[in-house]
Scaffold this motif. Sequence first.
Motif, PDB file in Angstrom:
ATOM      1  N   GLU A  86     -30.909   5.338 -19.613  1.00 61.34           N
ATOM      2  CA  GLU A  86     -31.969   6.015 -18.859  1.00 61.34           C
ATOM      3  C   GLU A  86     -33.340   5.679 -19.440  1.00 61.34           C
ATOM      4  O   GLU A  86     -34.299   5.460 -18.709  1.00 61.34           O
ATOM      5  CB  GLU A  86     -31.743   7.528 -18.865  1.00 61.34           C
ATOM      6  CG  GLU A  86     -32.759   8.271 -18.018  1.00 61.34           C
ATOM      7  CD  GLU A  86     -32.495   9.762 -17.918  1.00 61.34           C
ATOM      8  OE1 GLU A  86     -33.216  10.420 -17.148  1.00 61.34           O
ATOM      9  OE2 GLU A  86     -31.590  10.275 -18.599  1.00 61.34           O
ATOM     10  N   ARG A  91     -36.440   6.944 -15.235  1.00 60.88           N
ATOM     11  CA  ARG A  91     -35.708   7.971 -14.469  1.00 60.88           C
ATOM     12  C   ARG A  91     -35.342   7.505 -13.066  1.00 60.88           C
ATOM     13  O   ARG A  91     -34.223   7.672 -12.620  1.00 60.88           O
ATOM     14  CB  ARG A  91     -36.529   9.254 -14.402  1.00 60.88           C
ATOM     15  CG  ARG A  91     -35.876  10.269 -13.515  1.00 60.88           C
ATOM     16  CD  ARG A  91     -35.798  11.694 -13.906  1.00 60.88           C
ATOM     17  NE  ARG A  91     -36.117  12.129 -15.216  1.00 60.88           N
ATOM     18  CZ  ARG A  91     -35.212  12.637 -16.049  1.00 60.88           C
ATOM     19  NH1 ARG A  91     -33.960  12.700 -15.701  1.00 60.88           N
ATOM     20  NH2 ARG A  91     -35.583  13.089 -17.215  1.00 60.88           N
ATOM     21  N   GLU A  92     -36.274   6.901 -12.349  1.00 56.78           N
ATOM     22  CA  GLU A  92     -36.027   6.512 -10.948  1.00 56.78           C
ATOM     23  C   GLU A  92     -34.935   5.456 -10.836  1.00 56.78           C
ATOM     24  O   GLU A  92     -33.997   5.593 -10.055  1.00 56.78           O
ATOM     25  CB  GLU A  92     -37.325   6.009 -10.313  1.00 56.78           C
ATOM     26  CG  GLU A  92     -37.199   5.760  -8.824  1.00 56.78           C
ATOM     27  CD  GLU A  92     -38.525   5.302  -8.214  1.00 56.78           C
ATOM     28  OE1 GLU A  92     -38.482   4.314  -7.457  1.00 56.78           O
ATOM     29  OE2 GLU A  92     -39.560   5.916  -8.514  1.00 56.78           O
ATOM     30  N   TYR A  94     -32.731   4.757 -13.104  1.00 61.12           N
ATOM     31  CA  TYR A  94     -31.489   5.316 -13.635  1.00 61.12           C
ATOM     32  C   TYR A  94     -30.773   6.109 -12.544  1.00 61.12           C
ATOM     33  O   TYR A  94     -29.551   6.030 -12.404  1.00 61.12           O
ATOM     34  CB  TYR A  94     -31.774   6.205 -14.847  1.00 61.12           C
ATOM     35  CG  TYR A  94     -30.527   6.767 -15.488  1.00 61.12           C
ATOM     36  CD1 TYR A  94     -29.636   5.938 -16.184  1.00 61.12           C
ATOM     37  CD2 TYR A  94     -30.230   8.119 -15.413  1.00 61.12           C
ATOM     38  CE1 TYR A  94     -28.487   6.445 -16.766  1.00 61.12           C
ATOM     39  CE2 TYR A  94     -29.088   8.639 -16.003  1.00 61.12           C
ATOM     40  CZ  TYR A  94     -28.223   7.804 -16.678  1.00 61.12           C
ATOM     41  OH  TYR A  94     -27.085   8.312 -17.259  1.00 61.12           O
ATOM     42  N   THR A  95     -31.517   6.844 -11.737  1.00 64.93           N
ATOM     43  CA  THR A  95     -30.933   7.585 -10.617  1.00 64.93           C
ATOM     44  C   THR A  95     -30.296   6.620  -9.621  1.00 64.93           C
ATOM     45  O   THR A  95     -29.184   6.862  -9.137  1.00 64.93           O
ATOM     46  CB  THR A  95     -32.008   8.461  -9.926  1.00 64.93           C
ATOM     47  OG1 THR A  95     -32.538   9.358 -10.910  1.00 64.93           O
ATOM     48  CG2 THR A  95     -31.444   9.249  -8.770  1.00 64.93           C
TER      49      THR A  95
END
Length: 139
Positions: A86, A91-92, A94-95
């Motif tokens: 991550e 974050r983006e 990783y999502t």
Amino acid sequence: MKKILIAFLLAGTFSLSYAQSDYYNDYRRSITDINWQNVAADLILSAVQTKQLNALNDRYRDYDSWNRVYVSHPDRWREDRYYEIERILGREKYTQFKKKYYKGQNPVAVYNRNKNNYKKVKVQKTKVYKMDKKNGHHH
């Protein structure tokens, strides 16, 4: 009584080492089950991100190097690894990674379920039948 205690301790030692290898096998599968070149292409990763992911995947090349770090807490590899992924992806991305490769689920939770599945299989395999001393029947 001493013999029973020694047998119990030995059984515990063997089952612990078996559990360690299960954790390591999960760790290896977390690397080998995914085509990381595709991840880099799908998520449009930078050269630096791709290099960091490859370095992360190569961090523990064998059981001994992995075990030196995780001997006391073999299940900690999940949090460490996916926190690091991550961090590398952001974050983006990783999502997006979780959605595509883990059906939107947290990879740590996926491997925790695997761990619990191993326990169920082990319990079934190690069920011990007591012998009835009077007539020799199992129960």
